[in-house]
Design a protein around this motif. Structure first.
Motif, PDB file in Angstrom:
ATOM      1  N   TYR A 197       0.837  -1.203   0.000  1.00  0.00           N
ATOM      2  CA  TYR A 197       0.000   0.000   0.000  1.00  0.00           C
ATOM      3  C   TYR A 197       0.875   1.258   0.000  1.00  0.00           C
ATOM      4  O   TYR A 197       1.618   1.506   0.952  1.00  0.00           O
ATOM      5  CB  TYR A 197      -0.927   0.002   1.230  1.00  0.00           C
ATOM      6  CG  TYR A 197      -1.762   1.257   1.308  1.00  0.00           C
ATOM      7  CD1 TYR A 197      -2.792   1.473   0.394  1.00  0.00           C
ATOM      8  CD2 TYR A 197      -1.495   2.232   2.259  1.00  0.00           C
ATOM      9  CE1 TYR A 197      -3.543   2.638   0.424  1.00  0.00           C
ATOM     10  CE2 TYR A 197      -2.254   3.402   2.300  1.00  0.00           C
ATOM     11  CZ  TYR A 197      -3.273   3.597   1.375  1.00  0.00           C
ATOM     12  OH  TYR A 197      -4.008   4.750   1.396  1.00  0.00           O
ATOM     13  N   GLU A 198       0.792   1.997  -1.071  1.00  0.00           N
ATOM     14  CA  GLU A 198       1.514   3.268  -1.235  1.00  0.00           C
ATOM     15  C   GLU A 198       2.975   3.187  -0.804  1.00  0.00           C
ATOM     16  O   GLU A 198       3.483   4.060  -0.102  1.00  0.00           O
ATOM     17  CB  GLU A 198       0.767   4.386  -0.486  1.00  0.00           C
ATOM     18  CG  GLU A 198      -0.594   4.668  -1.116  1.00  0.00           C
ATOM     19  CD  GLU A 198      -1.221   6.002  -0.727  1.00  0.00           C
ATOM     20  OE1 GLU A 198      -0.778   6.600   0.273  1.00  0.00           O
ATOM     21  OE2 GLU A 198      -2.137   6.438  -1.437  1.00  0.00           O
ATOM     22  N   GLY A 199       3.606   2.088  -1.166  1.00  0.00           N
ATOM     23  CA  GLY A 199       5.053   1.963  -0.939  1.00  0.00           C
ATOM     24  C   GLY A 199       5.457   1.681   0.502  1.00  0.00           C
ATOM     25  O   GLY A 199       6.650   1.737   0.843  1.00  0.00           O
ATOM     26  N   CYS A 200       4.486   1.330   1.366  1.00  0.00           N
ATOM     27  CA  CYS A 200       4.877   1.089   2.762  1.00  0.00           C
ATOM     28  C   CYS A 200       5.328  -0.368   2.973  1.00  0.00           C
ATOM     29  O   CYS A 200       5.742  -0.748   4.074  1.00  0.00           O
ATOM     30  CB  CYS A 200       3.759   1.453   3.729  1.00  0.00           C
ATOM     31  SG  CYS A 200       2.392   0.289   3.725  1.00  0.00           S
ATOM     32  N   GLY A 201       5.202  -1.190   1.914  1.00  0.00           N
ATOM     33  CA  GLY A 201       5.703  -2.566   2.000  1.00  0.00           C
ATOM     34  C   GLY A 201       4.724  -3.528   2.651  1.00  0.00           C
ATOM     35  O   GLY A 201       5.046  -4.691   2.881  1.00  0.00           O
ATOM     36  N   MET A 202       3.537  -3.046   2.960  1.00  0.00           N
ATOM     37  CA  MET A 202       2.524  -3.905   3.591  1.00  0.00           C
ATOM     38  C   MET A 202       1.184  -3.721   2.899  1.00  0.00           C
ATOM     39  O   MET A 202       0.934  -2.699   2.267  1.00  0.00           O
ATOM     40  CB  MET A 202       2.353  -3.523   5.076  1.00  0.00           C
ATOM     41  CG  MET A 202       3.507  -3.906   5.962  1.00  0.00           C
ATOM     42  SD  MET A 202       3.281  -3.276   7.644  1.00  0.00           S
ATOM     43  CE  MET A 202       3.904  -1.612   7.487  1.00  0.00           C
ATOM     44  N   SER A 203       0.342  -4.750   3.088  1.00  0.00           N
ATOM     45  CA  SER A 203      -1.032  -4.638   2.604  1.00  0.00           C
ATOM     46  C   SER A 203      -1.844  -3.818   3.605  1.00  0.00           C
ATOM     47  O   SER A 203      -1.516  -3.800   4.801  1.00  0.00           O
ATOM     48  CB  SER A 203      -1.639  -6.038   2.479  1.00  0.00           C
ATOM     49  OG  SER A 203      -3.024  -5.953   2.246  1.00  0.00           O
ATOM     50  N   VAL A 204      -2.930  -3.204   3.144  1.00  0.00           N
ATOM     51  CA  VAL A 204      -3.836  -2.510   4.075  1.00  0.00           C
ATOM     52  C   VAL A 204      -4.280  -3.473   5.176  1.00  0.00           C
ATOM     53  O   VAL A 204      -4.433  -3.088   6.334  1.00  0.00           O
ATOM     54  CB  VAL A 204      -5.066  -1.930   3.325  1.00  0.00           C
ATOM     55  CG1 VAL A 204      -6.123  -1.432   4.302  1.00  0.00           C
ATOM     56  CG2 VAL A 204      -4.643  -0.809   2.385  1.00  0.00           C
ATOM     57  N   MET A 205      -4.447  -4.756   4.802  1.00  0.00           N
ATOM     58  CA  MET A 205      -4.888  -5.759   5.792  1.00  0.00           C
ATOM     59  C   MET A 205      -3.867  -5.984   6.895  1.00  0.00           C
ATOM     60  O   MET A 205      -4.178  -6.567   7.925  1.00  0.00           O
ATOM     61  CB  MET A 205      -5.183  -7.088   5.097  1.00  0.00           C
ATOM     62  CG  MET A 205      -6.499  -7.071   4.365  1.00  0.00           C
ATOM     63  SD  MET A 205      -6.822  -8.635   3.552  1.00  0.00           S
ATOM     64  CE  MET A 205      -6.094  -8.363   1.961  1.00  0.00           C
ATOM     65  N   PHE A 217     -10.071  -3.143   6.430  1.00  0.00           N
ATOM     66  CA  PHE A 217     -10.065  -3.301   4.969  1.00  0.00           C
ATOM     67  C   PHE A 217     -11.375  -2.807   4.363  1.00  0.00           C
ATOM     68  O   PHE A 217     -11.385  -2.183   3.296  1.00  0.00           O
ATOM     69  CB  PHE A 217      -9.788  -4.755   4.560  1.00  0.00           C
ATOM     70  CG  PHE A 217      -9.411  -4.877   3.116  1.00  0.00           C
ATOM     71  CD1 PHE A 217      -8.153  -4.482   2.672  1.00  0.00           C
ATOM     72  CD2 PHE A 217     -10.318  -5.354   2.186  1.00  0.00           C
ATOM     73  CE1 PHE A 217      -7.805  -4.564   1.329  1.00  0.00           C
ATOM     74  CE2 PHE A 217      -9.980  -5.446   0.838  1.00  0.00           C
ATOM     75  CZ  PHE A 217      -8.723  -5.053   0.408  1.00  0.00           C
ATOM     76  N   ALA A 218     -12.484  -3.070   5.068  1.00  0.00           N
ATOM     77  CA  ALA A 218     -13.784  -2.604   4.557  1.00  0.00           C
ATOM     78  C   ALA A 218     -13.830  -1.074   4.533  1.00  0.00           C
ATOM     79  O   ALA A 218     -14.392  -0.472   3.608  1.00  0.00           O
ATOM     80  CB  ALA A 218     -14.914  -3.174   5.407  1.00  0.00           C
ATOM     81  N   ILE A 219     -13.224  -0.448   5.529  1.00  0.00           N
ATOM     82  CA  ILE A 219     -13.188   1.025   5.559  1.00  0.00           C
ATOM     83  C   ILE A 219     -12.358   1.551   4.387  1.00  0.00           C
ATOM     84  O   ILE A 219     -12.731   2.505   3.698  1.00  0.00           O
ATOM     85  CB  ILE A 219     -12.632   1.531   6.914  1.00  0.00           C
ATOM     86  CG1 ILE A 219     -13.626   1.203   8.035  1.00  0.00           C
ATOM     87  CG2 ILE A 219     -12.327   3.035   6.870  1.00  0.00           C
ATOM     88  CD1 ILE A 219     -13.105   1.425   9.444  1.00  0.00           C
ATOM     89  N   TYR A 220     -11.245   0.894   4.140  1.00  0.00           N
ATOM     90  CA  TYR A 220     -10.379   1.278   3.007  1.00  0.00           C
ATOM     91  C   TYR A 220     -11.150   1.156   1.684  1.00  0.00           C
ATOM     92  O   TYR A 220     -11.149   2.077   0.856  1.00  0.00           O
ATOM     93  CB  TYR A 220      -9.139   0.370   3.015  1.00  0.00           C
ATOM     94  CG  TYR A 220      -8.434   0.215   1.702  1.00  0.00           C
ATOM     95  CD1 TYR A 220      -7.637   1.233   1.185  1.00  0.00           C
ATOM     96  CD2 TYR A 220      -8.540  -0.979   0.976  1.00  0.00           C
ATOM     97  CE1 TYR A 220      -6.975   1.073  -0.026  1.00  0.00           C
ATOM     98  CE2 TYR A 220      -7.879  -1.152  -0.222  1.00  0.00           C
ATOM     99  CZ  TYR A 220      -7.106  -0.126  -0.732  1.00  0.00           C
ATOM    100  OH  TYR A 220      -6.460  -0.283  -1.921  1.00  0.00           O
TER     101      TYR A 220
END
Ligand SMILES: Cc1ncc(COP(=O)(O)O)c(C=O)c1O
Length: 364
Positions: A31-39, A245-248
């Motif tokens: 997610y946006e280069g942070c190396g992690m999924s929103v989840m 994730f639902a909020i995203y």
């Protein structure tokens, strides 16, 4: 953008805009280069804090929600709020008014009887099942009600209010689960607007409650902490771990709707889509029949029957072969139901209408 060969006419969980799904897919692993999924993000971290704040700002912009209303992103579905609403807004000895226009408002009223002594049914018992909203002259509102509750769009029966009910100053609660964001609404007319996300907003797992701030802080003593709106409002929907994730996903949908003309544009599209479908039904010389009286017809969920009911399974089977799925009516009413939320395009509705014409020609 088309990514799927089916047209999903489901009542919910329902079709999401393909552009939104593609963006979520592109961002899924990083997610946006942070190396992690929103989840995988901490709900208290800077990335998720921005996601939830942006989602709130965007729905506020989309619906023109004034500053004296809180927007809560909750779990538990709309059904949990059938209990949370009376617990937050009425005392055990109070009177509350329910307008029962279909199975969802009926369930909400039944749940309220557990927490409030006098649950008044405003409308007369329906003579022909839930196929109309009775005229105002037939309503019996209680002068001392703590609130009036109604369901703006009954998903199962396909009954929708075309105007906001007048309650003579009594706080009004609307279940907008199945017509959220389908048209501009004057939020100031409501005490609470709420609904599950899984129809016109995003994936299942999140419920949105929009509540006027002066109504917060009076929950019954027995109210579970998680159902106390004032606790959730004070904690920015993060008293506990929110449905991140639902909020995203909902945030992506809000942004997409803003970028595509806002609610006025979607309202026009909904009128055009539902108008075309009802015209096809009404103009079928009785081959198809919409049970709901014209002035109460939903723009979102369109139930209809075939005059030869034995042909309904054949209709569903042939539609599915052509890629049109989830057209079966709710199990409690049978028949056919086309749910045409924001993500369903006018072309997709035309495809259904063409199929209906063709089916009629073959089977009349
Ligand atoms: C109008 C309406 N209200 C409430 C509900 C219940 O929602 P949930 O499944 O999120 O509890 C639904 C679900 O379909 C609905 O359509």
């Amino acid at each position: 953008m088309t990514m799927s060969k089916v047209i999903n006419f489901a009542a919910g969980p329902a079709k999401l805009p393909p552009t939104v799904l593609a963006k979520a897919q592109a961002e899924l692993l990083d997610y946006e280069g942070c190396g992690m999924s929103v989840m995988e993000l901490s709900h208290r971290g800077k990335e998720f804090t921005k996601i939830i704040k942006d989602a709130e700002a965007d729905i506020r912009e989309l619906m023109a929600i004034p500053d004296n209303y809180s927007i809560l992103f909750l779990q538990g579905g709309a059904t949990t709020n059938f209990a949370a609403l009376p617990l937050n807004l009425a005392g055990p000895e109070d009177t509350v008014d329910y307008m029962i226009t279909g199975s969802w408002s009926k369930k909400a009223a039944e749940e309220a009887t557990k927490y409030v002594k006098n649950v008044n049914k405003v409308l007369p018992k329906p003579a022909n099942g839930f196929t109309e909203i009775p005229d105002k002259s037939e309503w019996s509102l209680s002068p001392d009600a703590k609130y009036v509750y109604y369901c703006d769009n009954e998903t199962v029966h396909g009954v929708e209010f075309s105007t906001v009910p007048e309650t003579n100053g009594v706080p009004l609660i609307a279940d907008m689960s199945s017509n959220f964001l389908s048209r501009p609404v004057d939020v100031t007319k409501f005490a609470v607007i709420y609904g599950g996300a899984q129809k016109n907003i995003g994936p299942a797992g999140m419920t949105i409650v929009i509540i006027r701030n002066d109504l917060l802080g009076n929950a019954q003593a027995i109210t579970p902490t998680m159902l106390d709106y004032s606790v959730m409002a004070k904690n920015g929907s993060m008293y506990n771990t929110p449905p991140c994730f639902a909020i995203y996903m909902a945030g992506l949908v809000f942004r997409y709707l803003i970028d595509n003309g806002g609610l006025a544009a979607y309202s026009k599209k909904s009128d055009a889509k539902s108008g075309a479908l009802y015209r096809a039904i009404d103009g079928s010389d009785g081959f198809y029949r919409a049970p709901v009286e014209e002035k109460s017809r939903s723009r979102m969920n369109i139930p209809f029957r075939l005059s030869k009911e034995e042909l309904e399974p054949v209709f569903l089977e042939e539609a599915a072969k052509k890629g049109m799925v989830q057209l079966k009516g709710h199990r409690s009413v049978g028949g056919i139901r086309a749910s045409i939320y924001n993500a369903i395009t006018e072309e997709e509705v035309s495809t259904l209408i063409d199929f209906m014409d063709e089916f009629k020609t073959t089977h009349a």
